[in-house]
Design a protein around this motif. Structure first.
Motif, PDB file in Angstrom:
ATOM      1  N   ARG A 198      17.489  41.704 -28.004  1.00 56.44           N
ATOM      2  CA  ARG A 198      18.253  42.919 -27.805  1.00 56.44           C
ATOM      3  C   ARG A 198      17.196  43.753 -27.255  1.00 56.44           C
ATOM      4  N   LEU A 199      16.176  43.704 -28.616  1.00 59.28           N
ATOM      5  CA  LEU A 199      15.044  45.453 -28.584  1.00 59.28           C
ATOM      6  C   LEU A 199      14.165  44.592 -27.255  1.00 59.28           C
ATOM      7  N   ALA A 200      13.803  43.530 -26.672  1.00 55.66           N
ATOM      8  CA  ALA A 200      13.260  43.001 -26.234  1.00 55.66           C
ATOM      9  C   ALA A 200      13.446  42.843 -24.527  1.00 55.66           C
ATOM     10  N   HIS A 201      15.324  43.238 -24.273  1.00 58.28           N
ATOM     11  CA  HIS A 201      16.149  43.407 -23.286  1.00 58.28           C
ATOM     12  C   HIS A 201      15.456  45.123 -22.851  1.00 58.28           C
ATOM     13  N   VAL A 202      16.147  45.724 -23.486  1.00 58.36           N
ATOM     14  CA  VAL A 202      15.729  47.402 -23.725  1.00 58.36           C
ATOM     15  C   VAL A 202      15.080  47.876 -23.435  1.00 58.36           C
ATOM     16  N   TRP A 203      14.041  47.875 -24.562  1.00 59.67           N
ATOM     17  CA  TRP A 203      12.569  48.587 -24.749  1.00 59.67           C
ATOM     18  C   TRP A 203      11.294  47.829 -24.222  1.00 59.67           C
ATOM     19  N   MET A 204      11.593  46.359 -23.835  1.00 60.29           N
ATOM     20  CA  MET A 204      10.218  45.529 -23.424  1.00 60.29           C
ATOM     21  C   MET A 204       9.501  45.660 -21.372  1.00 60.29           C
ATOM     22  N   ASP A 205      10.503  45.709 -21.056  1.00 54.26           N
ATOM     23  CA  ASP A 205      10.623  45.597 -19.336  1.00 54.26           C
ATOM     24  C   ASP A 205      10.239  44.533 -19.137  1.00 54.26           C
ATOM     25  N   ASP A 206       8.888  44.481 -18.354  1.00 57.64           N
ATOM     26  CA  ASP A 206       8.556  42.699 -18.452  1.00 57.64           C
ATOM     27  C   ASP A 206       7.561  42.272 -18.633  1.00 57.64           C
ATOM     28  N   TYR A 207       7.137  42.914 -19.575  1.00 55.45           N
ATOM     29  CA  TYR A 207       6.729  42.167 -20.923  1.00 55.45           C
ATOM     30  C   TYR A 207       7.082  41.601 -22.007  1.00 55.45           C
ATOM     31  N   LYS A 208       8.432  42.044 -21.902  1.00 51.92           N
ATOM     32  CA  LYS A 208       9.469  40.563 -22.720  1.00 51.92           C
ATOM     33  C   LYS A 208       8.815  39.007 -22.004  1.00 51.92           C
ATOM     34  N   GLU A 209       7.853  39.171 -20.754  1.00 51.82           N
ATOM     35  CA  GLU A 209       7.645  37.780 -20.859  1.00 51.82           C
ATOM     36  C   GLU A 209       6.886  37.110 -21.712  1.00 51.82           C
ATOM     37  N   GLN A 210       6.300  37.872 -22.412  1.00 48.96           N
ATOM     38  CA  GLN A 210       5.309  37.310 -23.698  1.00 48.96           C
ATOM     39  C   GLN A 210       6.229  37.281 -24.416  1.00 48.96           C
ATOM     40  N   TYR A 211       6.624  37.655 -24.871  1.00 49.69           N
ATOM     41  CA  TYR A 211       8.134  36.418 -25.516  1.00 49.69           C
ATOM     42  C   TYR A 211       8.557  35.804 -25.655  1.00 49.69           C
ATOM     43  N   PHE A 212       8.519  35.745 -24.161  1.00 48.64           N
ATOM     44  CA  PHE A 212       9.569  34.316 -24.008  1.00 48.64           C
ATOM     45  C   PHE A 212       8.673  33.322 -23.530  1.00 48.64           C
ATOM     46  N   ALA A 213       7.453  33.596 -23.327  1.00 44.00           N
ATOM     47  CA  ALA A 213       6.092  32.406 -23.073  1.00 44.00           C
ATOM     48  C   ALA A 213       6.252  32.157 -24.608  1.00 44.00           C
ATOM     49  N   LEU A 214       6.662  32.836 -25.676  1.00 41.90           N
ATOM     50  CA  LEU A 214       6.259  32.157 -26.918  1.00 41.90           C
ATOM     51  C   LEU A 214       7.125  31.825 -27.548  1.00 41.90           C
ATOM     52  N   PHE A 247       2.559  44.690 -34.483  1.00 45.63           N
ATOM     53  CA  PHE A 247       2.896  43.669 -33.926  1.00 45.63           C
ATOM     54  C   PHE A 247       2.215  42.941 -32.854  1.00 45.63           C
ATOM     55  N   ASN A 248       2.807  41.563 -32.877  1.00 43.53           N
ATOM     56  CA  ASN A 248       2.263  40.390 -31.890  1.00 43.53           C
ATOM     57  C   ASN A 248       3.945  40.062 -31.214  1.00 43.53           C
ATOM     58  N   TRP A 249       2.885  39.115 -30.237  1.00 42.42           N
ATOM     59  CA  TRP A 249       3.965  39.324 -29.140  1.00 42.42           C
ATOM     60  C   TRP A 249       5.842  37.786 -29.294  1.00 42.42           C
ATOM     61  N   GLY A 250       5.241  37.909 -30.863  1.00 42.77           N
ATOM     62  CA  GLY A 250       6.357  36.803 -30.705  1.00 42.77           C
ATOM     63  C   GLY A 250       7.966  37.878 -31.737  1.00 42.77           C
ATOM     64  N   PRO A 302      -2.956  50.028 -27.345  1.00 37.67           N
ATOM     65  CA  PRO A 302      -3.932  49.814 -27.264  1.00 37.67           C
ATOM     66  C   PRO A 302      -4.902  48.086 -26.777  1.00 37.67           C
ATOM     67  N   GLU A 303      -4.828  48.138 -28.593  1.00 36.96           N
ATOM     68  CA  GLU A 303      -5.467  47.103 -29.028  1.00 36.96           C
ATOM     69  C   GLU A 303      -4.982  45.581 -28.696  1.00 36.96           C
ATOM     70  N   MET A 304      -2.963  45.663 -28.759  1.00 36.87           N
ATOM     71  CA  MET A 304      -2.522  45.352 -28.185  1.00 36.87           C
ATOM     72  C   MET A 304      -3.005  44.031 -27.352  1.00 36.87           C
ATOM     73  N   GLN A 305      -3.148  42.530 -27.468  1.00 34.36           N
ATOM     74  CA  GLN A 305      -3.590  41.845 -26.570  1.00 34.36           C
ATOM     75  C   GLN A 305      -2.576  40.848 -25.629  1.00 34.36           C
ATOM     76  N   ILE A 306      -2.783  40.893 -24.469  1.00 29.41           N
ATOM     77  CA  ILE A 306      -1.274  40.463 -23.886  1.00 29.41           C
ATOM     78  C   ILE A 306      -2.603  39.021 -23.480  1.00 29.41           C
ATOM     79  N   SER A 307      -2.044  37.599 -24.155  1.00 28.93           N
ATOM     80  CA  SER A 307      -1.784  36.263 -23.030  1.00 28.93           C
ATOM     81  C   SER A 307      -1.816  36.446 -21.442  1.00 28.93           C
TER      82      SER A 307
END
Ligand code: UDP
Ligand code: MN
Length: 484
Positions: free
Chosen positions: A398-414, A291-294, A450-455
């Protein structure tokens, strides 16, 4: 005298030949039969004969197979569906030809309502052989005799009847009866006429008792639709399929085997491609889900480490995510793991949600290269959602708020516009996560993807991925829930 007779005789000959030439000219250029060679819609042409013999010379080259219409008893609805010739998996150009106005209408309506070529789908009928796209080594495999039986759940909303029934008959034709506990069709409140009474009659008259039809009283969307289907199921394993699929040879045994070994293993077949324009069935390379951060699903190449197992090309592949439409899991495990998030609407995001949940809460997600199922990849989704809402964004929030902890910020950045968007109540899902004692999203990224890149400033370089078995990913794989 003699020369006058000769002259009249010559005039006579000339007149006769001119008359004949004229008559022949008129016949060949203006008769109804030859008009039909112009490949335009023909008024009043018999709809039951879509491949009239007189058309062959114009379009057939060499020894191209021309399908004969075959009316097997399987189509009492009389909608023109026919069965393909046994073993014929090749595309015949004639299949898509328009011979009359009715053909044109079916084709246009099909693209408009289903975003695929319904004319060809109808002509293919409810049964067809598909090419065996498995790796040759799959044919050497054997499977335990005591596999768990399966309930196949197929949700549909305004599906083309021929595609839906080909999905059902494909399962019936290519699944051993002792492994097929039932097929549960969930009609998500479709509006199309032939999916109403006709379909019910067809099922009760022509299909075994193990085919069940559940009707939703209102449109629920594929997520709650599947939950409803699962709640009616009594088989050991649930297999979810879209309503426009064709299962391949020996498809179910390789899916059931890893579930029999471990009930917390969730499995996906390789999704072969059925072209939306030609309905031809073709092989997909073995790729895995990412998946990607979108929060869009995407296909990734399989890392070499995954390919080095003892079973080589036929061994199951760990997949960080699933495409969503086609997978199998133990029914009790599906319930224990929290089914789906019933607050998600219509379409989208549920595949990433269940993938994260499987991995983070003690399960495993595998792609099984020896199991293949074809899926019609459409160019667009032919239906909307009530009120035109963006259900993908709602579900992703919904999935970002339940499962992604602080990484949901990656989604909101996009997607900064979604930061303050409401997403309903998620209390039950947050509790579920606690109850199941699930790992953190960081654990998931470190261990499963682990291949997932964090911007941003902490971005990790992406490790190399490798071409899988020398095959290219077709572009068609990069759409819909199956990749954007
Ligand atoms: N579906 C449904 N209700 C909906 C939307 C979709 O039952 O509101 C069904 C649809 O008919 C199909 C499955 O859910 O069988 C998956 O949807 P679709 O094929 O449109 O998803 P895609 O393959 O494009 O990701
Ligand atoms: Mn689909």
């Amino acid at each position: 005298m003699g020369s006058a007779t000769l002259r009249y005789f010559c005039y006579g000959c000339l007149f006769t030949s001119v008359t004949w030439t004229l008559l022949l000219f008129i016949y060949f250029n203006f008769s109804e039969e030859t008009q039909s060679f112009k490949y335009v819609p023909i008024k009043g042409f018999e709809p039951q004969k879509p491949f009239p013999k007189k058309f062959y010379p114009r379009f057939v080259r060499g020894s191209v197979h021309v399908p004969e219409p075959q009316h097997k008893d399987s189509n009492p609805l009389g909608n023109g569906a026919k069965n393909s010739v046994e073993g014929d998996a090749e595309f015949s150009p004639e299949m898509g030809m328009i011979f009359n106005e009715q053909d044109q209408e079916v084709r246009d309506l099909g693209y408009q309502k289903h975003a695929f070529n319904m004319l060809i789908s109808n002509r293919l009928g409810y049964h067809r052989d598909v090419p065996d796209t498995r790796d040759p080594k799959c044919k050497e495999k054997s499977y335990p005799p005591d596999l768990p039986h399966a309930s196949i759940v197929i949700c549909f909303y305004n599906e083309a009847l021929s595609a839906l029934l080909r999905t059902v008959h494909g399962v019936l034709d290519r699944t051993p009866s002792y492994l097929l506990h039932e097929i549960i069709l969930v009609d998500d409140n479709s509006e199309l006429d032939d999916l109403k009474e006709h379909l019910g009659v067809y099922i009760s008259k022509n299909l075994p008792n193990k085919i069940k039809l559940v009707r939703n009283e209102k449109r629920e969307g594929l997520i709650r639709g599947r939950m409803i289907g699962a709640s009616h199921a009594t088989g050991k394993v649930l297999v979810f399929l879209d309503s426009h699929c064709e299962v391949n040879k020996l498809w179910i045994q390789p899916l059931l085997t890893p579930i029999r070994e471990s009930r917390r293993t969730v499995v996906c077949p390789v999704i072969d491609i059925i072209s939306a324009d030609t309905l031809t069935y073709s092989s997909s390379p073995v790729v895995r889900g990412g998946f990607n951060w979108g929060l869009h699903f995407k296909w990734d190449l399989v890392p070499l480490s995954e390919l080095e197992g003892p079973e080589g090309a036929t061994s199951p592949i760990k997949s960080p995510t699933m495409a969503g439409g086609l997978f199998a899991m133990d029914r009790e495990y599906f319930n224990e793991l929290g089914q789906y998030d019933s607050g998600m609407d219509i379409w989208g995001g549920e595949n990433l949600e269940i993938s994260f949940r499987i991995w983070m809460c003690g399960g495993k997600l595998l792609i099984i290269p020896c199991s293949r199922v074809g899926h019609i990849f459409r160019k667009r989704r032919p239906y909307g959602s009530p009120g035109g809402r963006d259900t993908m964004a709602h579900n992703s929030l919904r999935l970002a708020h339940v499962w992604m902890d602080d990484y949901k910020e990656q989604y909101f950045a996009l997607r900064p516009e979604l930061r303050n968007r409401s997403y309903g109540n998620i209390t039950d899902r947050v509790e579920l996560r606690k109850k199941l004692n699930c790992e953190s999203f960081k654990w998931y990224l470190d261990n499963i993807y682990p291949e997932m890149q964090i911007s941003g400033p902490n971005a990790k370089p992406q490790p190399p991925v490798f071409f899988n078995r020398g095959q290219k990913r077709p572009k068609t794989l990069q759409r819909g829930r199956f990749g954007v």
